[in-house]
Write an enzyme that holds these catalytic residues in place. Structure first.
Site, short mmCIF file in Angstrom:
data_model
loop_
_atom_site.label_atom_id
_atom_site.label_comp_id
_atom_site.label_asym_id
_atom_site.label_seq_id
_atom_site.Cartn_x
_atom_site.Cartn_y
_atom_site.Cartn_z
N LYS A 116 0.84 -1.20 0.00
CA LYS A 116 0.00 0.00 0.00
C LYS A 116 0.88 1.24 0.00
O LYS A 116 2.00 1.22 0.50
CB LYS A 116 -0.87 0.02 1.26
CG LYS A 116 -2.08 0.92 1.15
CD LYS A 116 -3.28 0.18 0.58
CE LYS A 116 -4.52 1.05 0.53
NZ LYS A 116 -5.70 0.28 0.12
N PRO A 175 -6.08 2.81 -7.64
CA PRO A 175 -6.83 3.86 -6.95
C PRO A 175 -7.25 3.46 -5.53
O PRO A 175 -7.42 2.28 -5.25
CB PRO A 175 -8.09 4.05 -7.82
CG PRO A 175 -7.95 3.12 -8.97
CD PRO A 175 -6.84 2.16 -8.72
N THR A 188 -16.04 -2.72 -6.44
CA THR A 188 -15.93 -2.84 -4.97
C THR A 188 -17.33 -2.76 -4.37
O THR A 188 -17.70 -3.57 -3.50
CB THR A 188 -15.05 -1.71 -4.39
OG1 THR A 188 -13.76 -1.79 -5.00
CG2 THR A 188 -14.91 -1.82 -2.89
N VAL A 227 -17.12 4.55 -3.89
CA VAL A 227 -17.72 3.25 -3.54
C VAL A 227 -19.07 3.43 -2.84
O VAL A 227 -20.09 2.84 -3.24
CB VAL A 227 -16.78 2.43 -2.61
CG1 VAL A 227 -17.43 1.10 -2.23
CG2 VAL A 227 -15.43 2.20 -3.26
N ALA A 234 -15.86 5.16 4.38
CA ALA A 234 -14.97 6.34 4.33
C ALA A 234 -13.61 5.89 4.86
O ALA A 234 -12.91 5.13 4.19
CB ALA A 234 -15.57 7.48 5.14
N ALA A 286 -14.75 0.24 3.72
CA ALA A 286 -13.53 0.85 4.27
C ALA A 286 -12.54 -0.23 4.66
O ALA A 286 -12.93 -1.28 5.17
CB ALA A 286 -13.88 1.71 5.48
P1 NAI Z 1 -13.50 8.28 -1.95
O1 NAI Z 1 -12.37 9.18 -1.64
O2 NAI Z 1 -14.08 8.30 -3.32
O3 NAI Z 1 -14.73 8.56 -0.93
C1 NAI Z 1 -14.60 8.72 0.45
C2 NAI Z 1 -15.84 9.47 0.92
O4 NAI Z 1 -15.85 9.50 2.35
C3 NAI Z 1 -15.91 10.93 0.45
O5 NAI Z 1 -17.20 11.22 -0.01
C4 NAI Z 1 -15.56 11.72 1.72
O6 NAI Z 1 -16.15 13.01 1.72
C5 NAI Z 1 -16.18 10.82 2.77
N1 NAI Z 1 -15.66 11.01 4.11
C6 NAI Z 1 -14.39 11.28 4.50
N2 NAI Z 1 -14.32 11.37 5.84
C7 NAI Z 1 -15.57 11.13 6.30
C8 NAI Z 1 -16.15 11.06 7.61
N3 NAI Z 1 -15.41 11.27 8.70
N4 NAI Z 1 -17.47 10.79 7.71
C9 NAI Z 1 -18.23 10.59 6.60
N5 NAI Z 1 -17.74 10.62 5.35
C10 NAI Z 1 -16.43 10.90 5.20
O7 NAI Z 1 -13.00 6.81 -1.54
P2 NAI Z 1 -13.53 5.41 -2.04
O8 NAI Z 1 -12.74 4.97 -3.21
O9 NAI Z 1 -15.02 5.45 -2.13
O10 NAI Z 1 -13.09 4.47 -0.82
C11 NAI Z 1 -13.82 4.44 0.40
C12 NAI Z 1 -13.21 3.42 1.33
O11 NAI Z 1 -13.26 2.13 0.73
C13 NAI Z 1 -11.74 3.67 1.68
O12 NAI Z 1 -11.50 3.27 3.00
C14 NAI Z 1 -10.99 2.75 0.73
O13 NAI Z 1 -9.73 2.36 1.24
C15 NAI Z 1 -11.94 1.57 0.69
N6 NAI Z 1 -11.81 0.75 -0.51
C16 NAI Z 1 -11.90 1.32 -1.73
C17 NAI Z 1 -11.78 0.55 -2.86
C18 NAI Z 1 -11.90 1.11 -4.24
O14 NAI Z 1 -11.91 0.32 -5.19
N7 NAI Z 1 -12.02 2.44 -4.40
C19 NAI Z 1 -11.56 -0.91 -2.76
C20 NAI Z 1 -11.53 -1.41 -1.41
C21 NAI Z 1 -11.63 -0.59 -0.34
N1 PHE Z 2 -7.47 0.26 -3.24
C1 PHE Z 2 -8.39 -0.79 -3.52
C2 PHE Z 2 -8.36 -1.86 -2.44
O1 PHE Z 2 -8.05 -1.58 -1.31
C3 PHE Z 2 -8.28 -1.31 -4.96
C4 PHE Z 2 -6.95 -1.91 -5.34
C5 PHE Z 2 -6.79 -3.28 -5.31
C6 PHE Z 2 -5.90 -1.12 -5.78
C7 PHE Z 2 -5.60 -3.88 -5.74
C8 PHE Z 2 -4.69 -1.70 -6.18
C9 PHE Z 2 -4.57 -3.09 -6.16
O2 PHE Z 2 -8.75 -2.99 -2.63
#
Ligand code: NAI
Ligand code: PHE
Length: 361
Positions: free
Chosen positions: A79, A118, A154, A190, A243, A265
């Site tokens: 990571k 990402p 996801t 997500v 988040a 998350a």
């Molecule tokens: P993103 O950056 O698109 O969205 C995060 C959202 O959470 C934003 O709308 C932000 O305003 C909100 N946020 C931040 N702090 C907050 C709080 N204290 N209370 C409420 N809302 C809050 O991120 P994404 O890609 O949607 O990822 C979300 C989570 O899922 C992260 O923890 C990430 O590591 C995890 N994740 C994401 C994957 C992906 O493919 N994007 C895959 C696996 C896990």
């Molecule tokens: N960041 C995402 C996760 O936590 C997607 C991801 C998977 C990014 C594998 C890179 C490699 O799963």
């Protein structure tokens, strides 16, 4: 956290760098390459200290190792964390581009030991920028030859995990989300898609975010907004943290008024004790590295294993089966679901490692 504790870590590799020009600090951690080159997303966020960023990167890299193993993906876990000098919205475009270029240079120096993609606060467009400097990037824009955003898949995987959890809990005799109350924390890439999937399946949506535009969007769809401070104590059937991680410590686990926790998350539980408290209170916890594997299946499936969209979908649907197996191990062994998922990840990793050894010899 003390620097000694952050450095006392069981992973394979840590790279750190500081950029005095922007004030950004960079951490890449490779937890394990036992099953293949390490992969995991790039997270950009403001941290109180570089030590906190180091610690977070280590935990997140460890979660990626478990996620790859439990998903039967032949990759290791790693990571990146970019510790920003200010919250992401306050960083201007020129500064952000410089930060991405330095990050890409760091990845390039690792020569393939670590592949990025990402994650929180990084997009496919950011992956395109990284790719100008290094090839070790998943999730570039589809137009430029990448698999595109991992977020939708996801969300689909978390949705499968919710359905499997509804079956496991037999919510009021139901095995669907129809009529259930789902609380989504974080309406980003997500969380917004997950909220729509749950609403389409008949769930009543409660949502929260710190971004006013996202809350306006949610209002428009008829979702009910909950203030951040009230999230832990709001009654719901399923709480979906989408988040930041670490949202459930043992105090929050005691307060929570949800029947189940199923979110995207990474590292939802702040500590092991939180998992035990959830179990004692009969709150079903879907281990994050099982429920949120849809993004990894999409990126590694499309870009490494040559899967088409149907195959990605099949594997994403199987997240529900994996979770059912986790719940069964937890019930039989009388252990937390997190401990059960780690057992299953270890079994699957051992099976993959033996297959790799057999292939080589
Ligand atoms: P993103 O950056 O698109 O969205 C995060 C959202 O959470 C934003 O709308 C932000 O305003 C909100 N946020 C931040 N702090 C907050 C709080 N204290 N209370 C409420 N809302 C809050 O991120 P994404 O890609 O949607 O990822 C979300 C989570 O899922 C992260 O923890 C990430 O590591 C995890 N994740 C994401 C994957 C992906 O493919 N994007 C895959 C696996 C896990
Ligand atoms: N960041 C995402 C996760 O936590 C997607 C991801 C998977 C990014 C594998 C890179 C490699 O799963």
């Amino acid at each position: 956290m003390a620097i000694d504790d952050a450095l006392r870590w069981n992973g394979e590799l840590t790279l750190t760098r500081h950029d005095p020009h922007t004030g950004a600090s960079f951490v890449i951690r490779v937890d394990s390459t036992r099953l293949g080159q390490a992969a995991g997303g790039t997270r950009a966020a403001h941290y109180d200290s570089v030590t906190d960023a180091l610690d977070d990167a280590g935990r997140l890299a460890g979660a990626m190792t478990l996620k790859m193993a439990v998903s039967n993906l032949p990759m290791g876990g790693g990571k990146s964390v970019i510790a920003l000098p200010a919250p992401r919205p306050a960083i201007d475009d020129k500064t952000w581009t410089r930060i991405l270029r330095l990050h890409a240079d760091n990845i390039e120096r690792l020569n393939g030991a670590y592949w990025t993609g990402p994650d929180l606060n990084t997009t496919s467009a950011d992956m395109d920028t990284l790719y100008d400097t290094t090839e070790f990037v998943f999730g570039r824009s589809v137009d430029l030859g990448g698999a595109g955003s991992s977020a939708i898949n996801t969300a689909c995987g978390v949705f499968e995990a919710m359905k499997a959890t509804a079956v496991h809990r037999r919510f009021g005799g139901r095995n669907t989300l129809d009529g259930l109350t789902v609380l989504v924390q974080g309406l980003g890439a997500v969380g917004s898609h997950l909220a729509m999937l749950a609403a389409e399946a008949g769930a009543r949506l409660l949502v929260c975010d710190v971004d006013a535009d996202r809350l306006d969007w949610a209002h428009g769809l008829g979702f009910t907004v909950v203030a951040s401070a009230h999230v832990p104590t709001t009654p719901c059937d399923i709480f979906a943290p989408c988040a930041l991680g670490g949202v459930i410590d043992s105090v929050a686990a005691r307060e929570l008024r949800a029947a189940a926790v199923v979110g995207a998350a990474n590292n939802i539980l702040a500590d092991d004790r939180a998992g035990s408290v959830l179990r004692e209170r009969d709150i079903t916890y879907a281990p994050d590295f099982v429920a949120n594997a849809g993004g990894a299946l999409h990126l590694v499936g499309r870009e490494v294993l040559g899967w088409n969209t149907d195959t990605v979908e099949q594997h994403t649907k199987a997240i529900g089966d994996t979770l059912t197996e986790v719940y069964s191990i937890s019930d039989t062994e009388q252990i937390t679901t997190d401990a059960a998922a780690r057992i299953l990840a270890r079994r699957r990793a051992d099976a993959m490692a033996s297959a790799i050894t057999a292939e080589v010899s």
